[in-house]
Design an enzyme around this catalytic site. Sequence first.
Site, short mmCIF file in Angstrom:
data_model
loop_
_atom_site.label_atom_id
_atom_site.label_comp_id
_atom_site.label_asym_id
_atom_site.label_seq_id
_atom_site.Cartn_x
_atom_site.Cartn_y
_atom_site.Cartn_z
N GLU A 1 1.83 -0.40 -5.00
CA GLU A 1 0.77 0.56 -5.29
C GLU A 1 1.43 1.93 -5.24
O GLU A 1 1.58 2.54 -4.19
CB GLU A 1 -0.35 0.49 -4.24
CG GLU A 1 -1.55 1.32 -4.66
CD GLU A 1 -2.13 2.23 -3.58
OE1 GLU A 1 -3.22 2.76 -3.82
OE2 GLU A 1 -1.50 2.43 -2.53
N ASP B 1 0.83 -1.20 0.00
CA ASP B 1 0.00 0.00 0.00
C ASP B 1 0.87 1.26 0.00
O ASP B 1 1.87 1.33 0.71
CB ASP B 1 -0.87 -0.04 1.27
CG ASP B 1 -2.00 0.98 1.25
OD1 ASP B 1 -2.88 0.87 0.38
OD2 ASP B 1 -2.00 1.88 2.12
C1 NOJ Z 1 -4.47 2.87 -0.86
C2 NOJ Z 1 -5.60 1.91 -0.61
O1 NOJ Z 1 -5.83 1.21 -1.80
C3 NOJ Z 1 -6.77 2.75 -0.18
O2 NOJ Z 1 -7.97 2.03 -0.16
C4 NOJ Z 1 -6.45 3.34 1.16
O3 NOJ Z 1 -7.49 4.20 1.55
C5 NOJ Z 1 -5.15 4.13 1.12
N1 NOJ Z 1 -4.11 3.46 0.40
C6 NOJ Z 1 -4.64 4.37 2.51
O4 NOJ Z 1 -4.15 3.19 3.06
#
Ligand code: NOJ
Length: 549
Positions: free
Chosen positions: A275, A214
């Site tokens: 991500e 993440d």
């Molecule tokens: C990316 C995640 O995919 C999302 O759902 C989340 O709100 C944020 N990061 C914070 O962790």
Amino acid sequence: MAGMAASTTTEWWRTAVIYQIYPRSFADASGDGIGDLAGVTARLDSLAALGVDAIWLSPFYRSPQKDAGYDVADFTDVDPLFGTLEDFDAMASKAHELGLRVIVDIVPNHTSDAHAWFQAARASAPGSVERARYIFRDGRGPNGEQPPNNWESVFGGSAWTRLTEPDGTPGQWYLHLFDSSQPDVDWTNEEVRAEFDRVLRFWLDRGVDGFRVDVAHGLAKHPDLPDFVIDELIDSMGAAQMGHPAWAQDGVHDIWRRWRAVVDDYDGDRILTAEAWVEPLSRMAAWVRPDEMHQAFNFPYLMTPWDGTAVKEVIDDSLEAFSSVGAPATWVLSNHDVVRHPSRLALTAPNPQGVGIGPDSPGLPRPEVARARGRAATLLMLGLPGSAYLFQGEELGLPEVLDIPADRRQDPTFHRTAGERYGRDGCRVPIPWEADAPACGFSPTGEAWLPQPSWWGEFARDRQEGDPGSSLEMYRAALAARREHGLAAAPLTWVSGTDDVLVARIGDVTVACNMSTEAAALPAGRVIVSSEALDGTLPPNATAWILDA
Ligand code: NOJ
């Protein structure tokens, strides 16, 4: 102990189709209206039958669920909402038996404010080792009443919240790039680095095949935390591109090298997927250099509108950028943070990432255009060389849900912007399995944490099984043909086409996608999969895969 990770070392991830399970909304075995791990286990057969290679599960860890589990209070335990560690093991074993790899989410940029570390930080003095795990600063202004800088939270409002000190006086501020319940940790602190090594090993020892990481562009902040002047709404990808001191800082790469060494310590070809909302693709490629991560989500591809020139360009840029560092290209159209792609690709007004759509949004999609473009886009994507990500429910052709009442919306984005941004709930509605069952088969009691619309059953899996015109059968056929023809490992050559009709040769298959408003010529040969019924031409908003006659 879960079934061990599959032992082949064929770099399976270079060509894999990875299916994202958003556990809250996938399948609820307990009946409380929130999906759980036992629900996942019970439905895994259907994913094996779909023909995917791996599953990625969004967080199921202990969490107050202020950001649907991306606010983690304990990284090495399962939240009772989702079950137990034993339920996780049972799920992973079943997945492995079915030949599905298991990727879990890891959230290293922040913890929940309910995490033991943050509780200790709150109770400790400024300058303490407990506070040093987070990013605490004194405020600006005579009494420290202004935040330390002007950074904005991705979810709206300031990225800083002021604490009340244990003695009741107004105190220091802490940084949270997301919700105030998600304090950012300080990755310059070795204690933080060591703790995440432990978390990685905990799940690797339990047999996971990898991690979806993440906010992989957010962990390192500019050491001075300088102001960043923005005068428009920008998402974190835009901010990173514009040099925002919180995003895409070089310091993240040392962290990924360290993580890669941990993962490489294990057999079974385990992976890290970033991500990282970073543009351009040539810059994103730094995340997947040989000693960093294996894959990064291709968000520039996801964000590209329905425009032939733009899509061709982003495909070319992707193939070049990822291959320049020896990484596979990845492709993704939907996930739990974006408007579902059939709806998104049919919008007629701009919709910045994170804003979401609801009943009052401008340029709402026409359902028939959304359906056609969604299918055509998927079929183009699944033909491309590299690895692809699917988001639960897209195989059913689900559009974004617009009509969620304000008092049922849960995304912190909605609440932090007083409803100005709808946020992400519309793609997170619990998915339909059986049209006539309670909650369309999502939960035995009929409960669902976000309301399912009245028409949800039309998209249920049982309505689509065996219907060759259904979305489900198109996905199945495409995944089987992709495997049979080795498309994911074949080179791509553009054949011809006008700007809005893309025709590419991939292995022995020609993939043609018509993004224009007129019917286009259908390349000669035998159609093996198509997004529409064809009558000798390729209609607008359609894709076909054609094998030489
Ligand atoms: C990316 C995640 O995919 C999302 O759902 C989340 O709100 C944020 N990061 C914070 O962790």
